[in-house]
Design an enzyme around this catalytic site. Structure first.
Site, PDB file in Angstrom:
ATOM      1  N   GLY A   1      -5.464  -9.244 -33.903  1.00 46.74           N
ATOM      2  CA  GLY A   1      -4.954  -7.478 -34.133  1.00 46.74           C
ATOM      3  C   GLY A   1      -4.866  -6.778 -34.885  1.00 46.74           C
ATOM      4  O   GLY A   1      -6.413  -7.034 -35.862  1.00 46.74           O
ATOM      5  N   SER A   2      -4.532  -5.633 -35.277  1.00 48.63           N
ATOM      6  CA  SER A   2      -4.907  -5.158 -36.792  1.00 48.63           C
ATOM      7  C   SER A   2      -4.641  -5.301 -37.823  1.00 48.63           C
ATOM      8  O   SER A   2      -5.556  -4.327 -38.531  1.00 48.63           O
ATOM      9  CB  SER A   2      -3.804  -4.021 -36.301  1.00 48.63           C
ATOM     10  OG  SER A   2      -4.181  -3.209 -34.741  1.00 48.63           O
ATOM     11  N   VAL A   3      -4.783  -6.497 -37.942  1.00 48.36           N
ATOM     12  CA  VAL A   3      -4.815  -7.063 -39.307  1.00 48.36           C
ATOM     13  C   VAL A   3      -5.894  -7.009 -39.644  1.00 48.36           C
ATOM     14  O   VAL A   3      -6.476  -7.566 -40.891  1.00 48.36           O
ATOM     15  CB  VAL A   3      -3.875  -8.438 -39.915  1.00 48.36           C
ATOM     16  CG1 VAL A   3      -2.403  -8.008 -39.558  1.00 48.36           C
ATOM     17  CG2 VAL A   3      -4.496  -8.810 -38.593  1.00 48.36           C
ATOM     18  N   PHE A   4      -7.018  -7.094 -38.711  1.00 48.70           N
ATOM     19  CA  PHE A   4      -8.785  -7.246 -39.002  1.00 48.70           C
ATOM     20  C   PHE A   4      -8.924  -5.914 -39.776  1.00 48.70           C
ATOM     21  O   PHE A   4     -10.233  -5.873 -40.231  1.00 48.70           O
ATOM     22  CB  PHE A   4      -9.468  -7.325 -37.858  1.00 48.70           C
ATOM     23  CG  PHE A   4      -9.234  -9.151 -37.214  1.00 48.70           C
ATOM     24  CD1 PHE A   4     -10.748  -9.378 -37.728  1.00 48.70           C
ATOM     25  CD2 PHE A   4      -8.129  -9.736 -37.431  1.00 48.70           C
ATOM     26  CE1 PHE A   4     -11.352 -10.709 -37.561  1.00 48.70           C
ATOM     27  CE2 PHE A   4      -8.723 -10.953 -37.497  1.00 48.70           C
ATOM     28  CZ  PHE A   4     -10.010 -12.270 -37.555  1.00 48.70           C
TER      29      PHE A   4
END
Length: 541
Positions: free
Chosen positions: A257-260
């Site tokens: 998810g948004s850790v990318f």
């Protein structure tokens, strides 16, 4: 006496004589045999003692101890069934029929009865005084810290050969004996990390989880934990389908998810595709080939790059990635190492699951961490560049300067600094507030991803993560916390902001002093500091 009676008497006498001859022969064989008739002797197997494994400070993690195996010579056993039945008093789990058959096979001179006897079992067998048995002294692996670093260490089989973790990966080095193998982990740091992961597991009722802490300057992994834990002393007793066998830090792949999102922003800044002061429309949903992209919690109005990161806007990230384009996005992910296995000394390092092709739709979803699944170790290897001035140091578990690989520059120090400011804002005022630690200035990003299922995603099951660097004013360490299927409830939630982020904060609070980091309550750069453009300082990516 009649002649007939005399014949019967002679026949009985001949039979008894034959029996005495057999008994005498058996007794003579037992007397002259080089093998003992009773389980009184111990044969020692001469082989190099497997090298110990210690932590970076020399504290013991794995060692070899003397153990005994019970073996039999069927040629020296008079009544195999009686011996097998007698042994059940010491080993209730023995299959009497199978053992009787093995002990009756006089074509063999060596049969294992039981391996890895405890001292009490050895004495009990000795006291039975059964014929044809003996003990063999062997070297058996022992892990004095129990579950500590269990997945990382791995374990050996009954023959002392490594079949998991470091024990397997470096089996040839360990089997030669000699000096202890020194790992990069610190027992005290490892213990703190495992303790906090277990606490998170209990609080959020997770299916699984992983935490990795890495020195971004050297690539040395200072702690690696996977949940459920495994005790290497009892690993051979686990069933094949027991989930505790999986090292989720290196052997499981997740859509994180948004850790990318920091990667997407870094790639766009590095390529000069955007400026940090650019604004993007995050109010109007975007449609790509029938797939609608929007934010669950819309920001409203134009948003800066920093706000897109701090408030985790999928729509804003897709707009940024559209400026970058699929070709440059893929090239950046490749140099980060996210398109391959993590280069770590564990054979179970899993390959990523990648899009079949990087078109406009897959590029959009990958920009915010969907449609690509990687291990936590692969992710942290890439993310650690934010704590190392834009250079990615290859991760390692072994203290050996000859094994280290020169770091690879993946982005400029300027790009790194700008993204770190944005991630600091995400912790101070955004979704990562619960991860902040006074005196250490954490910078990081939350990620909550629905788990993929056939035909789409399951909105009732999440994988949550928090990736961080610290201390913010002098970055050195990178951390990832990943929780598989945390449960929501009255006192908790199933998003990263409510579980992975606070877990990361508690870990940093405990391990920072153990790492020798003194808190700094003055001079920490505030979030929202003025950002410069990356257009003047770009790499060749």
């Amino acid at each position: 006496m009649t002649e007939r009676a005399r014949d019967r008497t002679r026949l009985v006498g001949l039979g008894l004589s034959a029996l005495f001859v057999v008994l005498a022969g058996k007794g003579g064989y037992l007397a002259i045999s080089s093998a003992p008739a009773r389980a009184h002797s111990v044969a020692k197997i001469d082989a190099p003692v497997r090298a110990d494994i210690v932590d970076r400070n020399g504290e013991l993690l794995a060692t070899s101890v003397t153990a005994y195996s019970l073996v039999a010579n069927p040629k020296l056993i008079w009544d195999a069934g009686d011996v097998a039945r007698s042994l059940t008093s010491v080993f209730p789990d023995i299959e009497v029929a199978d053992l009787t058959e093995n002990l009756s096979n006089e074509a063999r001179e060596f049969v294992y009865v039981k391996r890895g006897l405890t001292p009490r079992q050895r004495k009990a067998v000795f006291d039975l005084g059964l014929e044809g048995l003996r003990f063999e002294e062997e070297s058996r692996r022992a892990y004095p810290r129990g579950t500590l670093a269990g997945h990382l260490l791995g374990y050996t089989n009954v023959d002392g050969k490594g079949i998991g973790g470091i024990e397997y990966a470096l089996d040839s080095r360990l089997s030669r004996g000699g000096e202890p193998l020194r790992l990069t982990i610190d027992n005290s740091v490892q213990s703190a990390v495992e303790s906090e992961l277990s606490a998170a597991a209990a609080e959020h009722d997770i299916q699984g989880g992983a935490v990795i802490l890495m020195d971004a300057h050297s690539g040395e992994v200072r702690a690696m934990a996977s949940w459920p834990p495994v005790d290497a002393n009892r690993a051979l007793e686990l069933k094949r389908d027991d989930t505790a066998q999986l090292n989720r830090a290196t052997g499981a792949v997740y859509e994180l998810g948004s850790v990318f999102k920091p990667f997407t922003v870094a790639a766009a800044l590095e390529a000069g595709a955007i400026n940090p002061t650019d604004l993007f429309d995050v109010k109007t949903p975007m449609e790509i080939r029938g797939y609608m992209i929007h934010d669950l919690h819309p920001i409203g109005g134009p948003a800066s790059v920093t706000r897109i990161i701090s408030e985790s806007s999928n729509l804003g990230t897709v707009h940024i990635n559209a400026k970058l384009g699929p070709r440059r996005q893929k090239a950046f992910l490749e140099v980060l190492g996210l398109m391959d296995r993590a280069p770590i000394e564990l054979a179970g390092s899993a390959k990523p699951i990648l899009p079949e092709r990087f078109d406009d739709l897959s590029a959009a979803t990958v920009s915010y961490g969907h449609g690509i699944a990687v291990t936590p170790m692969s992710f942290l290897d890439a993310f650690s560049a934010f704590a190392n001035g834009g250079e990615r140091a290859s991760p390692t578990l072994v203290m050996d300067e000859t094994r280290k690989v020169a770091p690879v520059r993946v982005m400029s120090a300027l790009t790194t600094d700008m993204v770190n400011v944005m991630m600091r804002e995400a912790v101070v005022n955004g979704t990562g507030k619960r991860a902040d630690v006074a005196g250490y200035g954490v910078a990081g990003k939350t990620g909550t991803a629905e788990k993929p299922v056939d035909g789409g995603y399951d909105d009732t099951r999440n994988v949550t993560s928090f990736a961080a660097i610290f201390p913010y004013d002098r970055p050195q360490y990178a951390l990832i916390v990943t929780l598989d299927e945390p449960k929501a409830g009255a006192e908790r939630g199933d998003t990263a902001a409510l579980n992975a982020a606070p877990t990361a904060g508690r870990i940093i609070e405990r391990v920072a002093p153990l790492l020798g980091l003194a808190p700094n309550f003055e001079g920490v750069r505030p979030a929202g500091a003025e950002l410069r453009s990356a257009s003047d300082e770009r790499s060749s990516l």
